[in-house]
Design a protein around this motif. Structure first.
Motif, PDB file in Angstrom:
ATOM      1  N   SER A  76       2.309   1.603  -3.585  1.00 51.05           N
ATOM      2  CA  SER A  76       1.306   2.054  -4.564  1.00 51.05           C
ATOM      3  C   SER A  76       0.912   3.506  -4.329  1.00 51.05           C
ATOM      4  O   SER A  76       0.826   4.298  -5.278  1.00 51.05           O
ATOM      5  N   VAL A  77       0.672   3.842  -3.086  1.00 53.51           N
ATOM      6  CA  VAL A  77       0.266   5.219  -2.778  1.00 53.51           C
ATOM      7  C   VAL A  77       1.425   6.190  -3.003  1.00 53.51           C
ATOM      8  O   VAL A  77       1.231   7.297  -3.499  1.00 53.51           O
TER       9      VAL A  77
ATOM     10  N   MET B 223      -3.029  -1.105  -5.318  1.00 55.46           N
ATOM     11  CA  MET B 223      -3.783  -0.635  -4.149  1.00 55.46           C
ATOM     12  C   MET B 223      -4.863  -1.633  -3.746  1.00 55.46           C
ATOM     13  O   MET B 223      -5.057  -1.900  -2.558  1.00 55.46           O
TER      14      MET B 223
ATOM     15  N   THR C 291      -4.942  -3.691  -0.233  1.00 58.96           N
ATOM     16  CA  THR C 291      -6.107  -3.559   0.643  1.00 58.96           C
ATOM     17  C   THR C 291      -6.725  -4.921   0.936  1.00 58.96           C
ATOM     18  O   THR C 291      -7.100  -5.214   2.077  1.00 58.96           O
TER      19      THR C 291
ATOM     20  N   TRP D 207      -3.785   1.072  -9.544  1.00 56.64           N
ATOM     21  CA  TRP D 207      -5.035   0.733  -8.862  1.00 56.64           C
ATOM     22  C   TRP D 207      -5.052  -0.735  -8.446  1.00 56.64           C
ATOM     23  O   TRP D 207      -5.562  -1.091  -7.387  1.00 56.64           O
TER      24      TRP D 207
ATOM     25  N   LEU E   1       0.825  -1.201   0.000  1.00 56.24           N
ATOM     26  CA  LEU E   1       0.000   0.000   0.000  1.00 56.24           C
ATOM     27  C   LEU E   1       0.864   1.259   0.000  1.00 56.24           C
ATOM     28  O   LEU E   1       0.588   2.212  -0.731  1.00 56.24           O
TER      29      LEU E   1
END
Length: 188
Positions: free
Chosen positions: A135-136, A170, A174, A167, A132
């Motif tokens: 990706s972020v 992410m 998640t 995406w 995460l």
């Protein structure tokens, strides 16, 4: 209840690990987001940059020079975090498979199997956080790059936006985090 929760966590872990692996390997982390009529579709990834001609569908890709070459920080950091997340998610998936109640491995010691599921959840949680963050990190850097160009009224011909690989990273991270919560908090 415990078996259903384990199987749900296993399914989510498997799907999320596949998402993470696909996100790491694919090459569309940034996609051109121009409002004008485009004749080509440009994608940048962690490993190469590809251009697809929209009229005839011909796709050409340029590999980045070397894994050890001087790359932008966002690519190096994202590569590192995503590869580490992939490895941890794979390790957690293997540990979880051995800890499932329906697998005959260590069937006589359910306490050890429960600890294996818990350990898989912890490993999965660490991997999900790394994925995460990677990706972020990449998405924020793309946004900052675009906002800086717009605020200085600089138009280079192509503006990039988040691609489907970003995406996917992410979503995979998640999903791994949710599976980690199921295994560490809900299983006991």
């Amino acid at each position: 209840m415990s078996s259903a929760l384990q199987m749900t966590a296993f399914g989510l872990t498997l799907l999320s690990t596949l998402f993470l692996l696909l996100a790491t390997c694919t090459d569309c982390w940034m996609v051109n987001a121009d409002d004008s009529l485009e004749v080509s579709h440009k994608c940048r990834g962690l490993w190469r940059e590809c251009v697809t001609n929209m009229q005839d569908g011909v796709r050409t890709c340029d590999q980045y020079d070397s894994i050890l070459a001087d790359h932008p920080v966002k690519i190096v950091v994202t590569r590192t975090l995503m590869i580490t997340a992939d490895l941890l998610a794979g390790l957690a998936l293997a540990t979880l498979v051995l800890g499932l109640d329906c697998v005959k491995f260590l069937k006589e010691d359910p306490c050890v199997k429960l600890r294996m599921c818990y350990g898989a959840g912890v490993i999965l949680g660490i991997g999900s956080l790394l994925g995460l963050v990677g990706s972020v990190w990449y998405a924020v850097d793309v946004y900052v790059e675009r906002a800086t160009l717009v605020s200085h009224n600089i138009f280079l011909g192509v503006h990039y936006d988040f691609g489907w690989s970003c995406w996917l990273g992410m979503a995979g991270s998640t999903g791994c985090f949710v599976a980690s919560v199921l295994l560490t908090c809900c299983l006991y």
